[in-house]
Scaffold this motif. Structure first.
Motif, PDB file in Angstrom:
ATOM      1  N   MET A  81      31.636  54.455  98.323  1.00 27.19           N
ATOM      2  CA  MET A  81      31.208  54.576  99.855  1.00 27.19           C
ATOM      3  C   MET A  81      29.556  54.545 100.040  1.00 27.19           C
ATOM      4  O   MET A  81      29.452  53.819 100.706  1.00 27.19           O
ATOM      5  N   SER A  82      28.990  55.110  98.934  1.00 29.65           N
ATOM      6  CA  SER A  82      27.629  55.162  99.056  1.00 29.65           C
ATOM      7  C   SER A  82      26.942  53.709  98.814  1.00 29.65           C
ATOM      8  O   SER A  82      25.999  53.249  99.700  1.00 29.65           O
ATOM      9  N   PHE A  83      27.549  52.929  97.897  1.00 33.42           N
ATOM     10  CA  PHE A  83      27.188  51.708  97.634  1.00 33.42           C
ATOM     11  C   PHE A  83      27.592  50.725  98.981  1.00 33.42           C
ATOM     12  O   PHE A  83      26.889  49.749  99.182  1.00 33.42           O
ATOM     13  N   GLU A  84      28.926  50.976  99.489  1.00 34.55           N
ATOM     14  CA  GLU A  84      29.359  50.065 100.360  1.00 34.55           C
ATOM     15  C   GLU A  84      28.764  50.500 101.766  1.00 34.55           C
ATOM     16  O   GLU A  84      28.078  49.496 102.349  1.00 34.55           O
ATOM     17  N   LEU A  85      28.207  51.649 102.165  1.00 37.69           N
ATOM     18  CA  LEU A  85      27.448  51.913 103.232  1.00 37.69           C
ATOM     19  C   LEU A  85      25.929  51.570 103.300  1.00 37.69           C
ATOM     20  O   LEU A  85      25.327  51.010 104.128  1.00 37.69           O
ATOM     21  N   ALA A  86      25.383  51.583 101.848  1.00 40.36           N
ATOM     22  CA  ALA A  86      23.876  51.123 102.035  1.00 40.36           C
ATOM     23  C   ALA A  86      24.013  49.657 102.005  1.00 40.36           C
ATOM     24  O   ALA A  86      23.266  49.153 102.673  1.00 40.36           O
ATOM     25  N   THR A  87      25.186  48.857 101.394  1.00 38.41           N
ATOM     26  CA  THR A  87      25.028  47.670 101.750  1.00 38.41           C
ATOM     27  C   THR A  87      25.309  47.008 103.320  1.00 38.41           C
ATOM     28  O   THR A  87      24.629  46.444 103.720  1.00 38.41           O
ATOM     29  N   TYR A  88      26.198  48.165 103.935  1.00 37.58           N
ATOM     30  CA  TYR A  88      26.081  47.705 105.301  1.00 37.58           C
ATOM     31  C   TYR A  88      24.985  47.950 106.196  1.00 37.58           C
ATOM     32  O   TYR A  88      24.485  47.081 106.826  1.00 37.58           O
ATOM     33  N   GLY A  89      24.187  48.886 105.806  1.00 37.20           N
ATOM     34  CA  GLY A  89      22.808  49.254 106.494  1.00 37.20           C
ATOM     35  C   GLY A  89      21.984  47.867 106.190  1.00 37.20           C
ATOM     36  O   GLY A  89      21.126  47.615 107.060  1.00 37.20           O
ATOM     37  N   LEU A  90      21.981  47.676 104.894  1.00 36.07           N
ATOM     38  CA  LEU A  90      20.763  46.798 104.302  1.00 36.07           C
ATOM     39  C   LEU A  90      21.136  45.138 105.042  1.00 36.07           C
ATOM     40  O   LEU A  90      20.582  44.499 105.458  1.00 36.07           O
ATOM     41  N   VAL A  91      22.395  44.833 105.039  1.00 38.04           N
ATOM     42  CA  VAL A  91      22.735  43.589 105.348  1.00 38.04           C
ATOM     43  C   VAL A  91      22.775  43.348 106.867  1.00 38.04           C
ATOM     44  O   VAL A  91      22.069  42.095 107.150  1.00 38.04           O
ATOM     45  N   VAL A  92      23.086  44.380 107.630  1.00 43.49           N
ATOM     46  CA  VAL A  92      23.228  44.128 108.912  1.00 43.49           C
ATOM     47  C   VAL A  92      21.839  44.329 109.733  1.00 43.49           C
ATOM     48  O   VAL A  92      21.439  43.551 110.386  1.00 43.49           O
ATOM     49  N   GLY A  93      20.849  45.088 108.936  1.00 38.94           N
ATOM     50  CA  GLY A  93      19.462  45.137 109.358  1.00 38.94           C
ATOM     51  C   GLY A  93      18.511  44.117 109.098  1.00 38.94           C
ATOM     52  O   GLY A  93      17.868  43.447 109.913  1.00 38.94           O
ATOM     53  N   ALA A  94      18.903  43.449 107.714  1.00 35.95           N
ATOM     54  CA  ALA A  94      17.976  42.314 107.508  1.00 35.95           C
ATOM     55  C   ALA A  94      18.586  40.981 108.173  1.00 35.95           C
ATOM     56  O   ALA A  94      17.474  40.153 108.547  1.00 35.95           O
ATOM     57  N   LEU A  95      19.841  40.502 108.372  1.00 33.80           N
ATOM     58  CA  LEU A  95      20.287  39.589 108.976  1.00 33.80           C
ATOM     59  C   LEU A  95      20.021  39.640 110.351  1.00 33.80           C
ATOM     60  O   LEU A  95      19.329  38.641 111.032  1.00 33.80           O
ATOM     61  N   TYR A  96      20.084  40.708 111.048  1.00 32.08           N
ATOM     62  CA  TYR A  96      19.433  40.933 112.668  1.00 32.08           C
ATOM     63  C   TYR A  96      18.173  40.808 112.710  1.00 32.08           C
ATOM     64  O   TYR A  96      17.519  40.245 113.763  1.00 32.08           O
ATOM     65  N   ALA A  97      17.282  41.467 111.945  1.00 28.63           N
ATOM     66  CA  ALA A  97      15.829  41.328 111.894  1.00 28.63           C
ATOM     67  C   ALA A  97      15.310  39.875 111.576  1.00 28.63           C
ATOM     68  O   ALA A  97      14.252  39.468 112.015  1.00 28.63           O
ATOM     69  N   HIS A  98      16.111  39.083 110.827  1.00 30.61           N
ATOM     70  CA  HIS A  98      15.521  37.681 110.572  1.00 30.61           C
ATOM     71  C   HIS A  98      16.345  36.559 111.548  1.00 30.61           C
ATOM     72  O   HIS A  98      16.184  35.542 111.167  1.00 30.61           O
ATOM     73  N   SER A  99      17.073  37.032 112.348  1.00 30.11           N
ATOM     74  CA  SER A  99      17.768  36.156 113.487  1.00 30.11           C
ATOM     75  C   SER A  99      16.800  35.612 114.365  1.00 30.11           C
ATOM     76  O   SER A  99      15.770  36.421 114.690  1.00 30.11           O
ATOM     77  N   CYS A 100      16.716  34.421 114.875  1.00 36.66           N
ATOM     78  CA  CYS A 100      15.804  33.863 115.467  1.00 36.66           C
ATOM     79  C   CYS A 100      15.602  34.419 116.932  1.00 36.66           C
ATOM     80  O   CYS A 100      14.873  34.494 117.500  1.00 36.66           O
ATOM     81  N   TRP A 101      16.863  34.749 117.466  1.00 40.96           N
ATOM     82  CA  TRP A 101      17.155  35.346 118.611  1.00 40.96           C
ATOM     83  C   TRP A 101      18.108  36.617 118.658  1.00 40.96           C
ATOM     84  O   TRP A 101      19.163  36.552 117.765  1.00 40.96           O
TER      85      TRP A 101
END
Length: 185
Positions: A81-101
């Motif tokens: 779960m630690s690896f799973e949740l770390a991936t959630y936080g990392l991926v959702v944050g990175a994708l949303y931050a790099h979204s044009c809108w």
């Protein structure tokens, strides 16, 4: 400086929420696996505070919850779960931050990709951890744990998180930008 202090305080709030929310499932593992109460604060942390905070809170949360309350069991569940949740936080944050809108479509895209990536990482972690223990992690176990059992939690996340982000947009804590019309480009 002020933004990093804000993010640190919010990340601590999301960590506390992640510690407390599983109590609403009565600490019953079957219900927890269905509603995924620790996933929600991690995903929101990644969206609001950024991928760095989301990844750290995601990794620490299950381990700290085990130390404090004895749940989830540390091996293999808590570590995976630690690896799973770390991936959630990392991926959702990175994708949303790099979204044009910063719009609802970018939010859903970020959430869905993070959920898929996190479940894949969870499966890989389970394979490795159970393999170390001399046990097998079958395709049926993966489908059951990553998808079938989690459908209520996935639905809850896909409804609750966008609704919360829209409410936070109205308060000014987060900002959605409007995508320009196709003919304006």
């Amino acid at each position: 400086m002020q933004k990093s202090i804000r993010n640190l305080v919010l990340a601590a709030l999301f960590l506390a929420l992640g510690l407390i929310l599983p109590f609403f499932t009565g600490q019953i593992p079957q219900i927890g696996r269905m509603l995924l109460p620790m996933h929600i604060p991690v995903l929101i942390c990644g969206l609001i505070c950024g991928w760095q905070y989301g990844a750290i809170i995601g990794f620490v949360l299950p381990l700290l919850r085990y130390v404090l309350f004895g749940m989830p069991p540390i091996f293999p569940t808590g570590i995976a779960m630690s690896f799973e949740l770390a991936t959630y936080g990392l991926v959702v944050g990175a994708l949303y931050a790099h979204s044009c809108w910063k719009c609802i479509f970018a939010l859903y895209r970020s959430l869905l990709v993070a959920m898929i990536a996190g479940r894949i990482i969870w499966g890989v972690a389970e394979v490795v951890l159970l393999g170390l223990g001399g046990q097998a992690f079958t395709w049926q176990l993966f489908l059951s744990g990553a998808l079938l059992t989690a459908i209520p939690g996935i639905a809850l996340q896909l409804v609750l998180i966008p609704a919360l982000m829209i409410a936070l947009d109205r308060t000014g804590l987060v900002r959605f930008s409007k995508k320009p019309a196709a003919d304006a480009v």
